[in-house]
Write a protein that holds these residues in place. Structure first.
Motif, short mmCIF file in Angstrom:
data_model
loop_
_atom_site.label_atom_id
_atom_site.label_comp_id
_atom_site.label_asym_id
_atom_site.label_seq_id
_atom_site.Cartn_x
_atom_site.Cartn_y
_atom_site.Cartn_z
N ARG A 225 0.91 -0.93 -0.15
CA ARG A 225 -0.09 0.17 0.31
C ARG A 225 0.49 1.09 -0.32
NH1 ARG A 225 -5.46 -0.40 0.85
NH2 ARG A 225 -6.32 -1.96 1.38
N ASP B 277 -3.50 0.22 -3.68
CA ASP B 277 -4.39 -0.85 -3.30
C ASP B 277 -3.96 -1.79 -3.72
OD1 ASP B 277 -5.67 -2.96 -1.17
OD2 ASP B 277 -7.36 -1.43 -2.01
N GLU C 102 -7.10 -5.26 -5.00
CA GLU C 102 -7.44 -4.46 -6.27
C GLU C 102 -6.79 -4.50 -7.22
OE1 GLU C 102 -8.86 -0.19 -6.12
OE2 GLU C 102 -10.20 -0.45 -3.97
N SER D 251 -5.09 -7.22 -10.82
CA SER D 251 -4.85 -9.02 -10.38
C SER D 251 -3.22 -9.09 -10.59
CB SER D 251 -5.27 -9.23 -12.19
OG SER D 251 -4.18 -8.32 -12.58
#
Length: 573
Positions: A421, A464, A467, A469
């Motif tokens: 993050r 994030d 979120e 792939s």
């Protein structure tokens, strides 16, 4: 400069402070001579003779001696500070100069953690140096005062004091080398533990990302256990100090008491016996105890700390600066008869692997799943240590590299790419430090992450990981590795979540980047793009070009035969 020269220069450089120290030491040591004399005369010439005023007069002399000692003690501490503080400044200059010179010559950033550890050694040396000066000076002046006092009271008593003192000092001196070794081992063990913990804290993200928690915990645990063993060894040696003190400081009291009848027959008075016991109990025994404690602990710490400081702060010879041990300058890789097994009783995953990868080479590692390809990458990266054999980068063993050298030498991107993050820019520059926007753009374009960067909102956008792939995380990790200073890149199926075109673009970017590239192949197209191929088949491993492996390896031919190459895959890039 060795330790003896360093200490001698520190003392010789402050002649005025040394003269002040010696002068006030006479005042501080006044009770050492006056105590026994005052007690003996107060008893024999005063109270026992019926002249209490004379006895009180002698006690007043003793009180005056203690007052002079109090004034002298203050001046002694100031004189010691005048010697010790410049000594500390000189040590700090040596440490900082050595760190900066080492960083300049190696091209690495200064190891701030190592500088902090050396600064602790400087403070330890400063405190120990002051303590050693204080106790040695106090012992010499106190023993001189005691011997002169006993000699003036009754010369026959002197051997009863002097011989046990010499025996205790000899025992203590003989134990010092072992204590020095134990103290040095303890300091080194403390440094290893501190360095291990600091590395774990700084690399916690990488440890978690690589799933190396158990291995790292085991390594740190071994360092903690070594420190515990060193502490126990040093604690056992403290018993020698106790015996030395008993022989040199308390045995004289026993001998004087045993010899009292004979001394009385030789003319000794009660005042002479009591004065002698006062000399021993109030001056000699405390002085010896301070010496044993001061030299046994602080003296050993001082020598050990100075050895560490002089060893780590010394400038490397200019001609050796480019080949200093622990700091590889190139990216050539050599595995010499490397064997590794996951546990003492387990079958080796890698057995007797001998491999040479020249600087600038592009090697693809292929083989069935579970054959040991990722294990080889972990061995090269230093995450695992071989059970036998050696892994060398530019001739330097991986286990001998410090953290900064290892980070500069290689970068490993595992299959499950790690993204944290924070901003996209923070993620990309995690291994390289600050980069300009133009540099970020060039790297993103080369690896194939430019479209993803735009979709995320640019380099200042918050990321994030949940979120993203798996393929997007791999693109970010690949760009991070591309920006890193490391010239040996290990891609351990780091493109497995990308499509073949994106994988080819990323691998081609690293091949064109320069340095050495090792790809743990997910698709056999990686082998077609590489200069050489390492084929692992369990029983043996062999390396060569694609054509050579097709001719020499049945496994490689079988893998290629069972693989449907996409159109254009045979176009070597």
């Amino acid at each position: 400069m060795n330790v003896r020269e360093l200490l001698w220069r520190a003392v010789r450089a402050r002649p005025r402070q040394m003269a002040r120290l010696l002068g006030w030491s006479f005042a501080e040591a006044a009770p050492s001579f006056a105590s026994g004399q005052a007690i003996a005369h107060a008893l024999d010439d005063g109270f026992a003779a019926g002249r209490p005023v004379t006895g009180l007069g002698w006690l007043a002399v003793l009180a005056a001696a203690w007052l002079a000692a109090a004034l002298g003690a203050r001046q002694v501490l100031l004189a010691i500070a005048g010697i010790v503080e410049p000594f500390r400044d000189e040590l700090l200059r040596r440490v900082v100069d050595g760190a900066l010179h080492g960083a300049a010559s190696s091209g690495l950033r200064p190891d701030t953690a190592a500088v902090a550890r050396m600064n602790r050694q400087v403070e330890l040396a400063r405190d120990s140096f002051g303590a050693v000066i204080a106790v040695v000076r106090s012992f010499l002046f106190s023993v001189t005062g005691v011997m002169l006092g006993v000699l003036t009271l009754m010369g026959a008593v002197l051997p009863l004091v002097l011989l046990p003192l010499a025996a205790g000092l000899a025992m203590f001196a003989l134990s010092l080398p072992a204590m020095a070794r134990a103290q040095r081992e303890l300091i080194l063990a403390e440094e290893r533990t501190s360095a291990s913990l600091a590395a774990v804290v700084e690399g916690l993200r990488d440890v978690t990302a690589c799933g190396a928690e158990d291995r790292v915990a085991a390594e740190v645990g071994r360092d903690v256990e070594r420190q515990a063993r060193a502490t126990r060894t040093l604690a056992r040696l403290t018993a020698v100090r106790t015996v030395s003190l008993a022989v040199g400081g308390w045995l004289p009291i026993l001998l004087v008491l045993i010899a009292t009848p004979a001394l009385v027959r030789q003319g000794a008075t009660a005042g002479v016996v009591l004065g002698t016991l006062t000399y021993i109990a109030q001056s000699l025994t405390p002085a010896l105890g301070s010496l044993v404690q001061g030299a046994g602990v602080n003296g050993v710490r001082l020598v050990t700390a100075l050895q560490r400081i002089t060893a780590t702060s010394a400038r490397p010879p200019a001609e050796a600066a480019t080949g200093r041990a622990g700091v590889p300058k190139g990216t050539s890789l050599r595995l010499r008869e490397v064997t590794f097994a996951y546990g003492p009783g387990a079958d080796p995953v890698v057995s007797g692997l001998d491999l040479a990868v020249a600087e600038g080479d592009h090697l693809a590692v292929v083989g069935p799943s579970g054959i040991g390809k990722s294990t080889v990458a972990a061995l090269v990266a230093g995450i695992l240590r071989p059970s036998a054999g050696r892994v060398l980068i530019d001739g330097v063993a991986v286990e001998e590299m410090d953290r900064a050298a290892m980070c500069r030498a290689r970068v490993l991107i595992p299959q499950e790419a790690y993204v944290f993050r924070g901003t996209l820019g923070d993620n990309l520059t995690y291994l390289s430090g600050a980069r300009s926007r133009a540099e970020l753009d060039r790297a993103a374009e080369a690896v194939g992450m430019a479209d993803l960067a735009r979709r995320l909102g640019g380099y200042d956008a918050e990321v994030d990981p949940g979120e993203l792939s798996s393929g997007e995380r791999q693109l970010i990790a690949l760009t991070r590795a591309y920006l890193s200073p490391s010239r040996l890149v290990l891609l351990d199926e780091a493109t497995c979540h990308l499509d073949p075109a994106a994988e080819a673009r990323a691998e081609e970017a690293f091949a064109a980047r320069g340095g050495t590239l090792i790809v743990i192949a997910h698709r056999l197209t990686s082998a077609l793009r590489a200069k050489r191929v390492l084929v692992m088949d369990g029983s043996r491993a062999r390396a060569g070009t694609h054509e050579e492996m097709v001719a020499a390896s049945g496994l490689y031919r079988d893998l290629m035969g069972r693989w449907d190459a996409p159109a254009g895959a045979d176009a070597r890039s």
